[in-house]
Write an enzyme that holds these catalytic residues in place. Structure first.
Site, mmCIF file in Angstrom:
data_model
loop_
_atom_site.group_PDB
_atom_site.id
_atom_site.type_symbol
_atom_site.label_atom_id
_atom_site.label_comp_id
_atom_site.label_asym_id
_atom_site.label_seq_id
_atom_site.Cartn_x
_atom_site.Cartn_y
_atom_site.Cartn_z
ATOM 1 N N TYR A 193 -2.112 -6.852 17.096
ATOM 2 C CA TYR A 193 -2.317 -6.092 15.895
ATOM 3 C C TYR A 193 -3.569 -5.151 16.013
ATOM 4 C CZ TYR A 193 -2.784 -4.890 10.872
ATOM 5 O OH TYR A 193 -3.077 -3.966 9.687
ATOM 6 N N ILE B 268 0.738 -1.106 0.115
ATOM 7 C CA ILE B 268 -0.042 0.066 0.153
ATOM 8 C C ILE B 268 0.776 1.339 0.096
ATOM 9 C CG2 ILE B 268 -1.762 1.378 1.399
ATOM 10 C CD1 ILE B 268 -2.846 -1.551 2.241
ATOM 11 N N PRO C 39 -8.221 0.447 6.561
ATOM 12 C CA PRO C 39 -8.465 -0.354 5.427
ATOM 13 C C PRO C 39 -9.201 -1.612 5.656
ATOM 14 C CG PRO C 39 -6.304 0.291 5.547
ATOM 15 C CD PRO C 39 -6.721 0.790 6.588
ATOM 16 N N ALA D 24 3.999 2.337 7.724
ATOM 17 C CA ALA D 24 4.624 1.189 7.971
ATOM 18 C C ALA D 24 3.811 0.443 8.844
ATOM 19 C CB ALA D 24 5.906 1.367 8.610
ATOM 20 N N ILE E 265 3.261 -4.025 10.776
ATOM 21 C CA ILE E 265 3.648 -5.399 10.615
ATOM 22 C C ILE E 265 2.454 -6.282 11.112
ATOM 23 C CG2 ILE E 265 6.016 -5.092 10.284
ATOM 24 C CD1 ILE E 265 6.282 -5.992 13.524
ATOM 25 N N ASN F 160 -10.350 -8.758 15.407
ATOM 26 C CA ASN F 160 -10.085 -9.992 14.658
ATOM 27 C C ASN F 160 -9.305 -11.035 15.223
ATOM 28 O OD1 ASN F 160 -10.037 -11.255 12.129
ATOM 29 N ND2 ASN F 160 -8.270 -10.362 11.311
ATOM 30 N N VAL F 161 -9.940 -12.295 14.960
ATOM 31 C CA VAL F 161 -9.376 -13.510 15.632
ATOM 32 C C VAL F 161 -7.872 -13.705 15.323
ATOM 33 C CG1 VAL F 161 -9.376 -16.023 15.596
ATOM 34 C CG2 VAL F 161 -11.595 -14.975 15.689
ATOM 35 N N GLY F 162 -6.997 -13.948 16.317
ATOM 36 C CA GLY F 162 -5.610 -13.936 15.972
ATOM 37 C C GLY F 162 -4.745 -12.751 15.723
ATOM 38 N N GLN F 163 -5.563 -11.650 16.059
ATOM 39 C CA GLN F 163 -4.723 -10.386 16.026
ATOM 40 C C GLN F 163 -5.082 -9.304 17.191
ATOM 41 O OE1 GLN F 163 -5.859 -8.720 11.890
ATOM 42 N NE2 GLN F 163 -4.222 -9.140 11.211
HETATM 43 P P1 NDP Z 1 3.298 -4.623 3.553
HETATM 44 O O1 NDP Z 1 4.067 -5.697 4.649
HETATM 45 O O2 NDP Z 1 3.349 -5.012 2.127
HETATM 46 O O3 NDP Z 1 4.332 -3.275 3.501
HETATM 47 C C1 NDP Z 1 4.677 -2.785 4.773
HETATM 48 C C2 NDP Z 1 5.883 -1.998 4.728
HETATM 49 O O4 NDP Z 1 6.512 -1.525 6.000
HETATM 50 C C3 NDP Z 1 6.948 -3.012 4.218
HETATM 51 O O5 NDP Z 1 7.965 -2.597 3.152
HETATM 52 C C4 NDP Z 1 7.835 -3.318 5.467
HETATM 53 O O6 NDP Z 1 9.070 -3.718 5.282
HETATM 54 C C5 NDP Z 1 7.690 -1.853 6.203
HETATM 55 N N1 NDP Z 1 8.194 -1.880 7.594
HETATM 56 C C6 NDP Z 1 8.026 -2.998 8.469
HETATM 57 N N2 NDP Z 1 8.768 -2.641 9.679
HETATM 58 C C7 NDP Z 1 9.260 -1.315 9.567
HETATM 59 C C8 NDP Z 1 9.846 -0.325 10.303
HETATM 60 N N3 NDP Z 1 10.484 -0.778 11.372
HETATM 61 N N4 NDP Z 1 10.281 0.638 9.896
HETATM 62 C C9 NDP Z 1 9.945 1.165 8.554
HETATM 63 N N5 NDP Z 1 9.241 0.304 7.619
HETATM 64 C C10 NDP Z 1 8.766 -0.673 8.096
HETATM 65 O O7 NDP Z 1 2.072 -4.329 4.247
HETATM 66 P P2 NDP Z 1 0.584 -3.523 3.433
HETATM 67 O O8 NDP Z 1 1.012 -2.668 2.409
HETATM 68 O O9 NDP Z 1 -0.238 -4.510 3.244
HETATM 69 O O10 NDP Z 1 0.217 -2.483 4.961
HETATM 70 C C11 NDP Z 1 0.428 -1.025 4.745
HETATM 71 C C12 NDP Z 1 -0.246 -0.607 6.026
HETATM 72 O O11 NDP Z 1 -1.743 -0.804 5.816
HETATM 73 C C13 NDP Z 1 0.258 -1.252 7.311
HETATM 74 O O12 NDP Z 1 0.131 -0.354 8.481
HETATM 75 C C14 NDP Z 1 -0.721 -2.355 7.620
HETATM 76 O O13 NDP Z 1 -0.916 -2.752 8.588
HETATM 77 C C15 NDP Z 1 -2.085 -1.461 6.997
HETATM 78 N N6 NDP Z 1 -3.254 -2.510 6.644
HETATM 79 C C16 NDP Z 1 -3.188 -3.284 5.691
HETATM 80 C C17 NDP Z 1 -4.130 -4.102 5.336
HETATM 81 C C18 NDP Z 1 -4.158 -5.208 4.096
HETATM 82 O O14 NDP Z 1 -5.014 -5.656 4.069
HETATM 83 N N7 NDP Z 1 -3.041 -5.327 3.413
HETATM 84 C C19 NDP Z 1 -5.622 -4.130 6.012
HETATM 85 C C20 NDP Z 1 -5.566 -3.088 6.962
HETATM 86 C C21 NDP Z 1 -4.432 -2.277 7.143
HETATM 87 P P3 NDP Z 1 9.380 -5.517 5.301
HETATM 88 O O15 NDP Z 1 8.486 -5.797 4.196
HETATM 89 O O16 NDP Z 1 10.928 -5.504 4.905
HETATM 90 O O17 NDP Z 1 9.057 -5.814 6.823
#
Ligand code: NDP
Length: 240
Positions: A147, A20, A177, A83, A85, A141-144
């Site tokens: 998070y 995203i 989202p 960002a 995880i 959410n279950v398991g989260q």
């Molecule tokens: P991704 O895992 O694809 O992208 C997240 C990015 O953040 C990765 O590039 C990751 O790097 C980076 N990151 C992790 N730890 C750190 C850190 N300590 N410092 C800087 N960057 C870091 O996730 P999404 O794109 O799916 O998610 C983006 C956001 O949207 C998140 O906050 C997520 O919780 C939220 N979200 C996503 C949903 C989904 O369905 N995808 C739903 C609801 C919310 P690396 O890969 O190396 O760990």
């Protein structure tokens, strides 16, 4: 011609290397913004955005990134704290390390991202902050449990910051989202995915572009100038 007013505005996106975040980076560039992104690791990119390796869990690292962005692109108008995880497991099985990691990135990381930029935004009397929350933060959410707690925390942080920062014309909102097609959700087993999709009235996962539109709207000093402290759900009516 109608514009969102983001042309030449300097905007930081954290976690912009993939998923995203990367879509938001590209989208804001298309809208004419000067975009910087940080990530824990940076892949080769030809996006033209300023890419900085920085860890959101480390305030000093984010302060250094803030200084580099200001030197290279100028004063920052917008922040997208994206960002995040997951370390999913049933509550009884979650290890303390799973709690610490998720809280450090998803909640403390959002505070570390915003803090270095606020004095400048307050001084200039302009700024827009968007924290990426989640459907899990609102309905659970279950398991989260870990998070979801952080994503609910992001909403509380944004709502409180909105009240504090309003007098300086700085706005703070959250985007929540639903399930979006990215690396984060590709690990969901097919059977579970089918079950989740059946629960979503629009009968599909969202696309990263659909989050980018919501983020751009909330960053816009024109389109959302009277919106602060809000949570914008982008989830196909999965939770309303
Ligand atoms: P991704 O895992 O694809 O992208 C997240 C990015 O953040 C990765 O590039 C990751 O790097 C980076 N990151 C992790 N730890 C750190 C850190 N300590 N410092 C800087 N960057 C870091 O996730 P999404 O794109 O799916 O998610 C983006 C956001 O949207 C998140 O906050 C997520 O919780 C939220 N979200 C996503 C949903 C989904 O369905 N995808 C739903 C609801 C919310 P690396 O890969 O190396 O760990």
């Amino acid at each position: 011609m109608v514009s969102l007013g983001l042309e030449n505005q300097v905007i930081l996106v954290t976690g912009g290397n993939q998923g995203i975040g990367a879509t938001i980076v590209a989208f804001l560039q298309e809208l004419g913004a000067k975009v910087a992104y940080t990530d824990i690791k940076i892949s080769e990119s030809s996006s033209g955005a300023l890419a900085i390796q920085a860890d959101v869990t480390d305030l000093a690292s984010m302060e250094a990134a803030a200084a580099q962005i200001a030197d290279t692109l100028g004063p920052v108008y917008g922040i997208v704290a994206n960002a995040g995880i997951t370390r999913d497991n049933f509550f009884t099985k979650l290890e303390p390390a799973d709690w610490d990691a998720v809280i450090n990135v998803n909640l403390k990381g959002v505070a570390n991202t915003i803090k270095p930029f606020l004095p400048g935004m307050y001084e200039r009397g302009a700024g827009a902050i968007v924290g990426i929350s989640s459907i899990s933060g609102e309905r659970g959410n279950v398991g989260q449990t870990n998070y979801a707690a952080t994503k609910a925390g992001v909403i509380g942080l944004m709502k409180s910051l909105a009240r504090e920062a309003a007098r300086y014309n700085v706005r703070a909102n959250a985007v929540a989202p639903g399930f979006i097609d990215t690396e984060m959700t590709r690990i969901i087993p097919e059977k579970v995915r089918e079950k989740i999709t059946a629960e979503i009235p629009l009968r599909r996962f969202g696309k990263p572009e659909e989050i980018a539109w919501a983020v751009a709207f909330l960053l816009s000093p024109i389109a959302s100038s009277f919106i602060t402290g809000e949570v914008l759900r982008v989830n196909g009516a999965h939770h309303t």
